[in-house]
Design a protein around this motif. Structure first.
Motif, short mmCIF file in Angstrom:
data_model
loop_
_atom_site.label_atom_id
_atom_site.label_comp_id
_atom_site.label_asym_id
_atom_site.label_seq_id
_atom_site.Cartn_x
_atom_site.Cartn_y
_atom_site.Cartn_z
N ASN A 1 8.44 1.58 -2.28
CA ASN A 1 7.77 0.28 -2.15
C ASN A 1 7.24 -0.19 -3.50
OD1 ASN A 1 8.28 0.47 0.59
ND2 ASN A 1 6.20 1.09 1.11
N GLU A 2 6.60 0.71 -4.23
CA GLU A 2 6.00 0.36 -5.52
C GLU A 2 7.06 -0.01 -6.55
OE1 GLU A 2 3.13 -0.87 -7.94
OE2 GLU A 2 2.81 -0.30 -5.86
N ASP A 3 8.16 0.75 -6.61
CA ASP A 3 9.24 0.44 -7.56
C ASP A 3 9.85 -0.92 -7.26
OD1 ASP A 3 8.86 2.81 -8.91
OD2 ASP A 3 10.59 3.83 -7.99
N PHE A 4 10.05 -1.20 -5.96
CA PHE A 4 10.63 -2.49 -5.58
C PHE A 4 9.70 -3.63 -5.97
CE2 PHE A 4 11.85 -6.00 -2.86
CZ PHE A 4 13.23 -5.96 -2.94
N LYS A 5 8.42 -3.49 -5.67
CA LYS A 5 7.43 -4.53 -6.00
C LYS A 5 7.40 -4.77 -7.51
CE LYS A 5 2.48 -5.27 -6.26
NZ LYS A 5 1.17 -4.65 -6.08
N LYS A 6 7.35 -3.70 -8.28
CA LYS A 6 7.28 -3.83 -9.74
C LYS A 6 8.51 -4.53 -10.31
CE LYS A 6 6.82 -1.06 -13.94
NZ LYS A 6 6.79 0.28 -14.48
N LYS A 7 9.70 -4.09 -9.89
CA LYS A 7 10.94 -4.68 -10.41
C LYS A 7 11.09 -6.12 -9.96
CE LYS A 7 13.72 -3.00 -12.61
NZ LYS A 7 13.94 -3.05 -14.08
#
Length: 147
Positions: free
Chosen positions: A78-84
């Motif tokens: 979730n965090e990687d998707f949000k950041k990218k």
């Protein structure tokens, strides 16, 4: 993904750059994925809503992806998707998301393709025949289909 309000949801959904940002995010995070298609829909908002949604709902975008991959590819966090996604949205001056939830609730379709390779070889053979007279050569040529 969640956003601050419905105006931001509509701004991203209405923008070709918004759809492209979602598409590129998946391609960047899931190596080996190709031929992606993403459909964006508003959640908790209508096209005419620009303020925050009703208290029981959240202004959000649901992204539905279809893609092709030759191997199993793990989904991003979730965090990687949000950041990218926020990097991609910010690069095209669109609002950033406040949270992201990556779900894996779609059926996986596996297609196997078998390719057969057949090698064709053309062989030309020349034979030299010694004969006693020309009449025999003519008769042999007719039998062999030679003109």
């Amino acid at each position: 993904v969640e956003l601050a309000n419905c105006a931001e949801v509509n701004q991203i959904i209405d923008s070709p750059d918004g759809k492209q940002a979602f598409n590129d995010t998946l391609l960047d995070l899931m190596k080996g994925v190709m031929d992606t298609n993403v459909t964006l829909t508003a959640s908790g908002c209508t096209k005419t809503t620009t303020t925050a949604p009703a208290a029981a709902t959240t202004a959000a975008i649901k992204a539905r992806y279809t893609y092709t991959s030759l191997t199993n590819v793990s989904k991003p966090t979730n965090e990687d998707f949000k950041k990218k996604l926020n990097e991609k949205l910010g690069a095209v001056s669109l609002p950033t998301v406040t949270s992201a939830t990556v779900e894996n609730n779609a059926a996986v379709t596996t297609t196997t393709t078998t390719v057969s390779v057949v090698q064709t070889q053309t062989v030309k053979t020349t034979a030299t025949v010694k004969v006693d007279n020309c009449a025999t050569v003519r008769d042999m040529s007719k039998d062999a289909g030679v003109k």
